[in-house]
Design a protein around this motif. Structure first.
Motif, PDB file in Angstrom:
ATOM      1  N   ILE A 269      43.676  31.326  65.356  1.00  0.00           N
ATOM      2  CA  ILE A 269      43.310  32.258  66.420  1.00  0.00           C
ATOM      3  C   ILE A 269      43.491  31.620  67.803  1.00  0.00           C
ATOM      4  N   LEU A 270      42.874  30.456  67.996  1.00  0.00           N
ATOM      5  CA  LEU A 270      42.946  29.800  69.301  1.00  0.00           C
ATOM      6  C   LEU A 270      44.254  29.038  69.515  1.00  0.00           C
ATOM      7  N   LYS A 271      44.903  28.641  68.426  1.00  0.00           N
ATOM      8  CA  LYS A 271      46.181  27.920  68.479  1.00  0.00           C
ATOM      9  C   LYS A 271      46.103  26.691  69.390  1.00  0.00           C
ATOM     10  N   VAL A 272      45.044  25.930  69.212  1.00  0.00           N
ATOM     11  CA  VAL A 272      44.760  24.787  70.073  1.00  0.00           C
ATOM     12  C   VAL A 272      45.834  23.699  69.985  1.00  0.00           C
TER      13      VAL A 272
ATOM     14  N   LEU B 165      48.592  25.098  58.332  1.00  0.00           N
ATOM     15  CA  LEU B 165      48.708  26.085  59.404  1.00  0.00           C
ATOM     16  C   LEU B 165      49.621  25.604  60.527  1.00  0.00           C
ATOM     17  N   LEU B 166      49.716  24.297  60.703  1.00  0.00           N
ATOM     18  CA  LEU B 166      50.576  23.744  61.738  1.00  0.00           C
ATOM     19  C   LEU B 166      52.023  23.576  61.263  1.00  0.00           C
ATOM     20  N   GLY B 167      52.281  23.913  60.005  1.00  0.00           N
ATOM     21  CA  GLY B 167      53.649  23.879  59.506  1.00  0.00           C
ATOM     22  C   GLY B 167      54.069  22.585  58.842  1.00  0.00           C
ATOM     23  N   PHE B 168      53.148  21.681  58.592  1.00  0.00           N
ATOM     24  CA  PHE B 168      53.486  20.457  57.877  1.00  0.00           C
ATOM     25  C   PHE B 168      53.738  20.797  56.405  1.00  0.00           C
ATOM     26  N   ARG B 169      54.669  20.096  55.800  1.00  0.00           N
ATOM     27  CA  ARG B 169      55.074  20.366  54.424  1.00  0.00           C
ATOM     28  C   ARG B 169      54.224  19.526  53.461  1.00  0.00           C
ATOM     29  N   VAL B 170      53.550  20.212  52.541  1.00  0.00           N
ATOM     30  CA  VAL B 170      52.636  19.557  51.599  1.00  0.00           C
ATOM     31  C   VAL B 170      53.170  19.725  50.180  1.00  0.00           C
ATOM     32  N   ARG B 171      53.224  18.639  49.444  1.00  0.00           N
ATOM     33  CA  ARG B 171      53.701  18.663  48.056  1.00  0.00           C
ATOM     34  C   ARG B 171      52.670  17.992  47.164  1.00  0.00           C
TER      35      ARG B 171
ATOM     36  N   SER C  33      33.565  23.523  58.101  1.00  0.00           N
ATOM     37  CA  SER C  33      34.628  22.767  58.758  1.00  0.00           C
ATOM     38  C   SER C  33      35.978  23.449  58.568  1.00  0.00           C
ATOM     39  N   ILE C  34      36.236  23.933  57.352  1.00  0.00           N
ATOM     40  CA  ILE C  34      37.502  24.628  57.076  1.00  0.00           C
ATOM     41  C   ILE C  34      37.609  25.895  57.914  1.00  0.00           C
ATOM     42  N   LEU C  35      36.522  26.650  57.984  1.00  0.00           N
ATOM     43  CA  LEU C  35      36.533  27.878  58.786  1.00  0.00           C
ATOM     44  C   LEU C  35      36.756  27.577  60.265  1.00  0.00           C
ATOM     45  N   ALA C  36      36.146  26.486  60.744  1.00  0.00           N
ATOM     46  CA  ALA C  36      36.332  26.093  62.143  1.00  0.00           C
ATOM     47  C   ALA C  36      37.786  25.712  62.406  1.00  0.00           C
ATOM     48  N   VAL C  37      38.394  25.019  61.461  1.00  0.00           N
ATOM     49  CA  VAL C  37      39.805  24.644  61.599  1.00  0.00           C
ATOM     50  C   VAL C  37      40.681  25.892  61.620  1.00  0.00           C
ATOM     51  N   TRP C  38      40.391  26.863  60.742  1.00  0.00           N
ATOM     52  CA  TRP C  38      41.185  28.090  60.694  1.00  0.00           C
ATOM     53  C   TRP C  38      41.125  28.823  62.033  1.00  0.00           C
ATOM     54  N   ILE C  39      39.948  28.929  62.599  1.00  0.00           N
ATOM     55  CA  ILE C  39      39.803  29.579  63.910  1.00  0.00           C
ATOM     56  C   ILE C  39      40.562  28.799  64.981  1.00  0.00           C
ATOM     57  N   ARG C  40      40.449  27.486  64.932  1.00  0.00           N
ATOM     58  CA  ARG C  40      41.100  26.624  65.922  1.00  0.00           C
ATOM     59  C   ARG C  40      42.626  26.787  65.897  1.00  0.00           C
TER      60      ARG C  40
ATOM     61  N   TYR D 191      34.564  13.220  56.995  1.00  0.00           N
ATOM     62  CA  TYR D 191      35.005  13.655  55.670  1.00  0.00           C
ATOM     63  C   TYR D 191      36.320  14.447  55.748  1.00  0.00           C
ATOM     64  N   PRO D 192      37.421  13.787  56.018  1.00  0.00           N
ATOM     65  CA  PRO D 192      38.716  14.482  56.040  1.00  0.00           C
ATOM     66  C   PRO D 192      39.119  14.866  54.626  1.00  0.00           C
ATOM     67  N   ASP D 193      39.267  16.137  54.386  1.00  0.00           N
ATOM     68  CA  ASP D 193      39.519  16.587  53.017  1.00  0.00           C
ATOM     69  C   ASP D 193      40.290  17.899  53.069  1.00  0.00           C
ATOM     70  N   ALA D 194      39.723  18.949  52.451  1.00  0.00           N
ATOM     71  CA  ALA D 194      40.381  20.246  52.451  1.00  0.00           C
ATOM     72  C   ALA D 194      40.534  20.806  53.858  1.00  0.00           C
ATOM     73  N   ASN D 195      39.648  20.411  54.777  1.00  0.00           N
ATOM     74  CA  ASN D 195      39.768  20.878  56.158  1.00  0.00           C
ATOM     75  C   ASN D 195      41.063  20.387  56.802  1.00  0.00           C
ATOM     76  N   MET D 196      41.473  19.160  56.473  1.00  0.00           N
ATOM     77  CA  MET D 196      42.715  18.624  57.020  1.00  0.00           C
ATOM     78  C   MET D 196      43.938  19.319  56.407  1.00  0.00           C
ATOM     79  N   LEU D 197      43.833  19.699  55.129  1.00  0.00           N
ATOM     80  CA  LEU D 197      44.928  20.442  54.509  1.00  0.00           C
ATOM     81  C   LEU D 197      45.084  21.809  55.164  1.00  0.00           C
ATOM     82  N   MET D 198      43.959  22.474  55.447  1.00  0.00           N
ATOM     83  CA  MET D 198      44.024  23.754  56.163  1.00  0.00           C
ATOM     84  C   MET D 198      44.735  23.560  57.500  1.00  0.00           C
ATOM     85  N   GLN D 199      44.346  22.538  58.229  1.00  0.00           N
ATOM     86  CA  GLN D 199      44.944  22.282  59.534  1.00  0.00           C
ATOM     87  C   GLN D 199      46.440  22.028  59.427  1.00  0.00           C
ATOM     88  N   MET D 200      46.833  21.142  58.542  1.00  0.00           N
ATOM     89  CA  MET D 200      48.238  20.737  58.481  1.00  0.00           C
ATOM     90  C   MET D 200      49.136  21.846  57.945  1.00  0.00           C
TER      91      MET D 200
END
Length: 261
Positions: free
Chosen positions: A245-248, A198-204, A235-242, A187-196
């Motif tokens: 904090i961990l900067k995986v 935080l990684l600096g991808f530009r979202v419009r 899933s979103i919280l796990a992505v935020w930690i990843r 289920y790629p959804d808001a969790n992927m937006l959190m990831q991208m």
């Protein structure tokens, strides 16, 4: 020699024979066909989804087993990388995403902002000014509001429609998504937006025209939105930690630079 098209439209489909024919007919109109190819990701449908798509001469990838929505999308990204497309636009097979959105998303992907930067992800939003009216049940309203809050707290960005499946992706985005462990296979959804984000991808976000499903059963029907909200929250919280904090994945972003077009 036929000009190479820049856009691949990826359509995940599971038992959508009643709706996908209409979607494909609209995508075959000249204003869409001249800019984009279509790839249907048939997730082991038990109906005639595979047959009706091939009959219309579109490319189809059929899973032997049902792998889930995310796996279908990720394999579509791998196909786009292999075939050297510049953009991917993903949409649903159930008719909810009006094909009139395709040229608008394509144009947005090619339009820089005031700083001259192009978007990596363009979201077709149901809930911003200019969007068509789209009724939503209370359970989904609660889920959407909750995801907006989490994304705002985690990234500082307000995303009006954090669960939209109508998205346009730049080359660097779907290349990143195509790699192992970079994308949710279910289920790629808001969790992927959190990831991208935080990684600096530009979202419009841009306004979109969407319709209610008229055939088949949504994967978010019944009590599923409530269960989905809990699953996605973790899933979103796990992505935020990843990422925070961990900067995986920081090293993976640097690796993208050697592939830049």
């Amino acid at each position: 020699m036929e000009n190479k098209k820049e856009v691949l439209i990826v359509i995940p489909a599971y038992n959508e024979e009643k709706t996908i024919i209409s979607v494909l007919e609209k995508l075959e109109q000249p204003e869409i066909a001249q800019i984009a190819d279509v790839l249907v990701m048939n997730d082991a449908s038990s109906d005639a989804t595979n047959y009706v798509t091939k009959k219309r001469n579109h490319d189809v990838v059929t899973h032997v087993f049902n792998l889930g929505y995310g796996s279908g999308l990720q394999l579509g990204y791998k196909y786009a990388v292999r075939k050297d497309y510049l953009y991917v636009i993903q949409m649903d097979a159930d008719g909810q995403h009006d094909v009139c959105n395709i040229p608008k998303i394509y144009q947005a992907l090619k339009t820089p902002d005031e700083n001259g930067m192009f978007p990596d992800i363009v979201l077709g939003s149901r809930f911003i000014e200019g969007s068509s009216e789209f009724p939503v049940i209370m359970a989904k309203k609660i889920a959407f509001a909750w995801f907006r809050i989490i994304l705002r707290l985690g990234t500082g960005r307000r995303i009006s429609d954090p669960t939209t499946g109508l998205q346009g992706l730049s080359w660097r985005t779907f290349l990143f998504y195509s790699k192992y462990d970079n994308f949710d296979d279910k289920y790629p959804d808001a969790n992927m937006l959190m990831q991208m984000l935080l990684l600096g991808f530009r979202v419009r976000e841009i306004p979109a025209v969407m319709h209610m499903r008229t055939e088949g059963v949504s994967m978010h029907s019944g009590l599923k939105p409530i269960l989905y909200m809990f699953r996605m929250t973790f899933s979103i919280l796990a992505v935020w930690i990843r990422e925070k904090i961990l900067k995986v994945d920081e090293g993976k972003i640097h690796d993208l630079e050697k592939y830049e077009k």
